[in-house]
Write a protein that holds these residues in place. Structure first.
Motif, mmCIF file in Angstrom:
data_model
loop_
_atom_site.group_PDB
_atom_site.id
_atom_site.type_symbol
_atom_site.label_atom_id
_atom_site.label_comp_id
_atom_site.label_asym_id
_atom_site.label_seq_id
_atom_site.Cartn_x
_atom_site.Cartn_y
_atom_site.Cartn_z
ATOM 1 N N ASN A 146 0.820 -1.213 0.000
ATOM 2 C CA ASN A 146 0.000 0.000 0.000
ATOM 3 C C ASN A 146 0.856 1.266 0.000
ATOM 4 O OD1 ASN A 146 -2.385 1.456 0.092
ATOM 5 N ND2 ASN A 146 -2.314 1.593 2.326
ATOM 6 N N SER A 147 2.055 1.167 -0.528
ATOM 7 C CA SER A 147 3.009 2.269 -0.424
ATOM 8 C C SER A 147 2.584 3.474 -1.255
ATOM 9 C CB SER A 147 4.375 1.785 -0.872
ATOM 10 O OG SER A 147 5.265 2.871 -0.890
ATOM 11 N N ARG A 148 2.592 4.624 -0.618
ATOM 12 C CA ARG A 148 2.249 5.847 -1.340
ATOM 13 C C ARG A 148 3.410 6.363 -2.155
ATOM 14 N NH1 ARG A 148 2.037 6.099 3.142
ATOM 15 N NH2 ARG A 148 0.592 7.211 4.461
ATOM 16 N N THR A 149 4.597 5.848 -1.880
ATOM 17 C CA THR A 149 5.768 6.188 -2.702
ATOM 18 C C THR A 149 5.470 5.951 -4.179
ATOM 19 O OG1 THR A 149 7.298 5.617 -0.930
ATOM 20 C CG2 THR A 149 8.176 5.605 -3.152
ATOM 21 N N LYS A 150 4.818 4.837 -4.449
ATOM 22 C CA LYS A 150 4.446 4.474 -5.810
ATOM 23 C C LYS A 150 3.670 5.602 -6.491
ATOM 24 C CE LYS A 150 1.222 1.158 -6.976
ATOM 25 N NZ LYS A 150 0.687 -0.210 -6.757
ATOM 26 N N TYR A 151 2.716 6.167 -5.773
ATOM 27 C CA TYR A 151 1.856 7.185 -6.362
ATOM 28 C C TYR A 151 2.560 8.529 -6.457
ATOM 29 C CZ TYR A 151 -1.430 3.478 -5.722
ATOM 30 O OH TYR A 151 -2.041 2.253 -5.785
ATOM 31 N N ALA A 152 3.441 8.797 -5.502
ATOM 32 C CA ALA A 152 4.248 10.007 -5.598
ATOM 33 C C ALA A 152 5.103 9.936 -6.866
ATOM 34 C CB ALA A 152 5.129 10.151 -4.357
#
Lengths: 184, 184
Positions: free
Chosen positions: B3-9
């Motif tokens: 669920n890492s938001r790094t991906k979306y950043a």
DNA sequence: GATCGCATGTAAGTGGTTACATGATTTA
DNA sequence: TAAATCATGTAACCACTTACATGCGATC
């Protein structure tokens, strides 16, 4: 566990009165939730280690027909350690906002989606303000003699100011997005 | 990594223009620092995984006498994934404050120590405000035609409001602590 | 009879940072 | 010539959360 602040949060609580791991968690939830949190998975193991290190002592309280409690008290070494920590310059506040991240990248999908999120955030902030009011009222009732109450009030004041600022920002940004939309 | 938001950043940045892992880190530091951060230890492995998952594509750029770059671009699948994330209600902001924790427990050592910390915090907040001013000026110069700039401005506005509110609170709290001291 | 509150605890997993390795180029 | 910047990457660690296990008593 080297630099864990959980340890000091625990020492802080125990500097007021002896209590159990369960109490520690509940009190943190009830009073510090908006700027601090602890989980059982942290509290219990650290409490054991702190006992081993002589920062706290433990007595078991066995009442009939109830699960036995472990009541922890701070020691002189614990008080010393707490004081040392209090004097150290506090770490920077941690702030991380998915809302702002989404706003920043809103170019990829236009203003409508983020407008909805900000609207919801404004509602959430208003709900939080009401919670603060309740907290304040609840605490003020039976605690206006306690010197700890003054410090607590100042901390909550920070939360209230933040939410107020957040609501202002939401309004302002919603307006900006509105006019931004017309320009496009 | 589920669920890492790094991906979306990362997807957010790449939705604007192709860039390297190094660029991703530098741009995040320069523009999002006050509400988001990423480290190389996150970026590079996730970038690899995203390529494998078809969210991004990579081309190697080998110039003579320079370390080879890997330039990543977003794919249609990546754009879809980004849009889906944008639409989801953002997580609550994360806020964690050692300063407030120390304030809350200040009963154990009296107001002097925390007063010093709050004074320092006020100075830090003022310094941050100056940084924001510089950021705004720097960005405004060469970007007032870019639609992304408007979104960025709104995000920075949040930071400015927060620091302003923080400074107010510091002043007010310093006053409170002063009178609190006399009462004791 | 189900669920909630009290009470303690552990194992696995999370998202993330830090420190390190490598090596070229540019700037002070 | 030393240090900063460009550029990629990994291993170890970190603080912390989540999910689960246990079991009693009180309440719905």
């Amino acid at each position: 566990m080297r630099n864990s602040r959980t340890k000091y949060a625990i020492l802080g609580w125990l500097s007021r009165e002896p209590m159990t791991g369960y109490d520690l968690k509940k009190k943190t939830e009830a009073n510090l939730a908006f700027f601090w949190s602890e989980s059982y998975g942290q509290i219990y193991p650290i409490l054991h280690k702190m006992e081993k290190d002589g920062l706290v002592t433990m007595v078991e309280d066995r009442e009939e027909g109830r699960p036995p409690k472990k009541i922890y008290s701070i020691t002189d070494i614990g008080k010393e350690s707490l004081l040392l920590w209090m004097k150290k310059k506090p770490d920077k506040d941690v702030f991380r906002s998915e809302l702002l991240l989404k706003l920043f990248f809103s170019q990829c999908c236009g203003p409508e989606i983020i407008k909805k999120h900000i609207q919801e955030r404004m509602d959430d902030s208003r709900a939080k303000l009401r919670e603060y009011d309740e907290m304040m009222a609840r605490m003020a009732l039976n605690r206006n003699d306690d010197p700890a109450f003054s410090y607590w009030t100042m901390a909550v004041e920070f939360g209230i100011n933040s939410e107020l600022a957040s609501i202002d920002w939401c309004k302002q940004t919603l307006n900006n997005l509105e006019s931004f939309e017309k320009k496009e």
